[in-house]
Scaffold this motif. Sequence first.
Motif, PDB file in Angstrom:
ATOM      1  N   UNK A 164       0.857  -1.257  -0.137  1.00  0.00           N
ATOM      2  CA  UNK A 164      -0.010  -0.069  -0.030  1.00  0.00           C
ATOM      3  C   UNK A 164       0.895   1.213  -0.014  1.00  0.00           C
ATOM      4  N   UNK A 165       0.359   2.203  -0.644  1.00  0.00           N
ATOM      5  CA  UNK A 165       1.014   3.590  -0.556  1.00  0.00           C
ATOM      6  C   UNK A 165      -0.042   4.606   0.249  1.00  0.00           C
ATOM      7  N   UNK A 166       0.616   5.699   0.905  1.00  0.00           N
ATOM      8  CA  UNK A 166      -0.093   6.417   1.856  1.00  0.00           C
ATOM      9  C   UNK A 166      -0.237   7.771   0.942  1.00  0.00           C
ATOM     10  N   UNK A 167      -1.635   7.827   0.339  1.00  0.00           N
ATOM     11  CA  UNK A 167      -2.065   9.157  -0.428  1.00  0.00           C
ATOM     12  C   UNK A 167      -1.840  10.418   0.284  1.00  0.00           C
ATOM     13  N   UNK A 168      -1.736  10.322   1.770  1.00  0.00           N
ATOM     14  CA  UNK A 168      -1.903  11.553   2.507  1.00  0.00           C
ATOM     15  C   UNK A 168      -0.219  11.795   2.784  1.00  0.00           C
ATOM     16  N   UNK A 169       0.727  11.018   2.766  1.00  0.00           N
ATOM     17  CA  UNK A 169       1.966  11.283   3.224  1.00  0.00           C
ATOM     18  C   UNK A 169       2.645  12.618   2.324  1.00  0.00           C
ATOM     19  N   UNK A 170       3.555  13.091   2.790  1.00  0.00           N
ATOM     20  CA  UNK A 170       4.223  14.216   2.104  1.00  0.00           C
ATOM     21  C   UNK A 170       5.289  13.482   0.855  1.00  0.00           C
ATOM     22  N   UNK A 171       4.980  13.972  -0.246  1.00  0.00           N
ATOM     23  CA  UNK A 171       5.794  13.380  -1.401  1.00  0.00           C
ATOM     24  C   UNK A 171       5.467  12.001  -1.734  1.00  0.00           C
TER      25      UNK A 171
ATOM     26  N   UNK B 219       4.274   8.621  -3.298  1.00  0.00           N
ATOM     27  CA  UNK B 219       4.621   8.129  -4.769  1.00  0.00           C
ATOM     28  C   UNK B 219       3.296   7.361  -5.101  1.00  0.00           C
ATOM     29  N   UNK B 220       2.410   7.167  -4.162  1.00  0.00           N
ATOM     30  CA  UNK B 220       1.120   6.375  -4.268  1.00  0.00           C
ATOM     31  C   UNK B 220       0.096   6.714  -5.295  1.00  0.00           C
ATOM     32  N   UNK B 221       0.407   8.094  -5.640  1.00  0.00           N
ATOM     33  CA  UNK B 221      -0.458   8.497  -6.708  1.00  0.00           C
ATOM     34  C   UNK B 221      -0.421   7.908  -8.072  1.00  0.00           C
ATOM     35  N   UNK B 222       0.846   7.239  -8.222  1.00  0.00           N
ATOM     36  CA  UNK B 222       1.228   6.681  -9.580  1.00  0.00           C
ATOM     37  C   UNK B 222       0.061   5.681  -9.720  1.00  0.00           C
ATOM     38  N   UNK B 223      -0.330   5.188  -8.588  1.00  0.00           N
ATOM     39  CA  UNK B 223      -1.335   3.731  -8.617  1.00  0.00           C
ATOM     40  C   UNK B 223      -2.862   4.290  -8.648  1.00  0.00           C
ATOM     41  N   UNK B 224      -3.084   5.309  -8.360  1.00  0.00           N
ATOM     42  CA  UNK B 224      -4.526   5.830  -8.448  1.00  0.00           C
ATOM     43  C   UNK B 224      -5.091   6.193  -9.807  1.00  0.00           C
ATOM     44  N   UNK B 225      -5.915   5.740 -10.215  1.00  0.00           N
ATOM     45  CA  UNK B 225      -6.547   5.980 -11.530  1.00  0.00           C
ATOM     46  C   UNK B 225      -7.772   6.373 -11.421  1.00  0.00           C
TER      47      UNK B 225
ATOM     48  N   UNK C 117     -13.780   4.010  -7.037  1.00  0.00           N
ATOM     49  CA  UNK C 117     -13.122   3.999  -5.848  1.00  0.00           C
ATOM     50  C   UNK C 117     -13.565   3.575  -4.376  1.00  0.00           C
ATOM     51  N   UNK C 118     -13.290   2.609  -3.793  1.00  0.00           N
ATOM     52  CA  UNK C 118     -13.915   2.079  -2.790  1.00  0.00           C
ATOM     53  C   UNK C 118     -13.227   2.514  -1.455  1.00  0.00           C
ATOM     54  N   UNK C 119     -13.730   3.465  -0.546  1.00  0.00           N
ATOM     55  CA  UNK C 119     -13.010   3.847   0.798  1.00  0.00           C
ATOM     56  C   UNK C 119     -13.668   2.764   1.989  1.00  0.00           C
ATOM     57  N   UNK C 120     -12.453   2.043   2.667  1.00  0.00           N
ATOM     58  CA  UNK C 120     -13.045   1.441   3.604  1.00  0.00           C
ATOM     59  C   UNK C 120     -12.616   1.942   5.080  1.00  0.00           C
ATOM     60  N   UNK C 121     -13.690   2.440   5.793  1.00  0.00           N
ATOM     61  CA  UNK C 121     -13.211   3.165   7.103  1.00  0.00           C
ATOM     62  C   UNK C 121     -13.695   2.461   8.313  1.00  0.00           C
ATOM     63  N   UNK C 122     -12.704   1.925   9.142  1.00  0.00           N
ATOM     64  CA  UNK C 122     -13.053   1.296  10.443  1.00  0.00           C
ATOM     65  C   UNK C 122     -13.639   2.264  11.521  1.00  0.00           C
TER      66      UNK C 122
ATOM     67  N   UNK D 201     -12.675  -7.151  -9.197  1.00  0.00           N
ATOM     68  CA  UNK D 201     -12.205  -5.666 -10.039  1.00  0.00           C
ATOM     69  C   UNK D 201     -11.292  -5.086  -9.684  1.00  0.00           C
ATOM     70  N   UNK D 202     -10.513  -4.255 -10.678  1.00  0.00           N
ATOM     71  CA  UNK D 202      -9.455  -3.476 -10.348  1.00  0.00           C
ATOM     72  C   UNK D 202      -9.975  -2.178  -9.698  1.00  0.00           C
ATOM     73  N   UNK D 203     -10.407  -2.040  -8.521  1.00  0.00           N
ATOM     74  CA  UNK D 203     -10.745  -1.009  -7.973  1.00  0.00           C
ATOM     75  C   UNK D 203      -9.398  -0.257  -7.422  1.00  0.00           C
ATOM     76  N   UNK D 204      -9.922   1.092  -7.128  1.00  0.00           N
ATOM     77  CA  UNK D 204      -8.964   1.766  -5.938  1.00  0.00           C
ATOM     78  C   UNK D 204      -9.512   1.472  -4.740  1.00  0.00           C
TER      79      UNK D 204
END
Length: 467
Positions: free
Chosen positions: A58-65, A67-73, A78-83, A106-109
């Motif tokens: 996993x990549x952290x989309x909220x981290x500074x700099x 690189x996870x956005x390269x996987x975000x299409x 997009x499915x958000x899972x919130x505990x 399926x190939x979701x985000x």
Amino acid sequence: MLHKVCLQWYLIFLCLGCWVNSEETCQNFTDLNIHNAILGTDLKVKLLLYTRENVNCAGNLIAENSTAFKYLNVTKKTIFITHGYRPTGSPPIWIHDIVVKLLSIQDFNVICVDWNRGATTLIYHHAAAKTRDVANILKTLIDKMLSEGATLDSIYMVGVSLGAHISGFVGKMYNGSIGRITGLDPAGPLFTGTPPDERLHYSDAQFVDVIHTDIDALGYRESLGHIDFYPNGGTDQPGCPKTILGGSEYFKCDHQRSVFLYMSSLNDSCSIDTFPCANYRDYRMGKCTNCEDFSPRGCPVLGFYADKWKDYLVAKNPPMTKAFFDTAAKNPFCIYHYHLDFVTLNSKTRRGYITIKLVSTDGNQTEYTVDQRDPATFEQYKEVSLLAKFDKDFAVISKVFVTFTTGSIIGPKCKLGVQRMRLRPITNLNRPILCRYDFVLLENIEEELKPIPCQHTNLVVDENLMD
């Protein structure tokens, strides 16, 4: 020579540096402990992105700099899972499995909203107070995605307990235009009785479905979505401890069952059929099985594929439906429903319970006992239809074993004269309708019968079977 040695060491350190950097890009869910819970935690959110390209990293989309956005299409769903609340600080045991199961479809985000720092505390209302802050962080990411071409239709939020209300708060920020919210046993404490703008509500998304599994303790009792599912009536889930001797499972098993029921809907092994009904007792009494009256698609299924009934559910006025059903105690939790019809001959009314055991040609068995809360009333020549539920589905039933009991431990034993017993499938309509004619059930004595295809002839009364 010295130059070559230096070059070799340089390359080694460079590779080690690449390896370390590569490892740093793989983010894990925050793992805390009871010490953190005692002290309490300030809110710090990770947005862990998984796709088929990086299902194990996993990549952290909220981290500074990041690189996870390269996987975000953003053209994908997009499915958000919130505990929800984490009183001990440990990661949810189901996080990895739900990601893998979703990506197998399926190939979701898939974005796991890790707010363990914030949710971990011994004081529940401290965690609940942070839910709107988490929602604001999610809105920042969604806004960015929208600016890059995503659509609100493609946003699907799955929220567990407090996470269900977080999902609702996000939906409210977009005036209910996001595609879907699934609430998994939304939290009840501090939210029960509050107005719609302070909790999850069906107006928060184009389609909202909710699974209630602990309405008498940690979950929310009343309807919240376009459809609200109440497995086993919403309380006392089978397989969960019934007393405090079960340890921590006694407190969390019912509440957590909503997650595992949802995850079972991601399997191909079976689907969990549900029955729109006014209340759980009417379902148990078999009054809500005419699915053709509900929609051309029949009765809705639980979980991921419930949105196939979206059009029928949203169009209702008011757009709120309750659906009831029972489950098995273990994954995949599916139950197979039958009508069990009796026409009896006793001149005196009998009240009691039926146990029926089905045996397949290869010797497998499955058993059902009429709920002890709902004794059946057998009157002469009057058909009684019971709802029978089994945890296995047999293509061919070779034998049935039937037992009648009144539940009484005193007094003479009764007998039940049966003119016709009929077993009609509800879940799998391809199964044959089976019957047995003219037999007697002695109280508490198991009767072995070989079922046969039902006859379409007038029944003949056998006087020997009457009182």
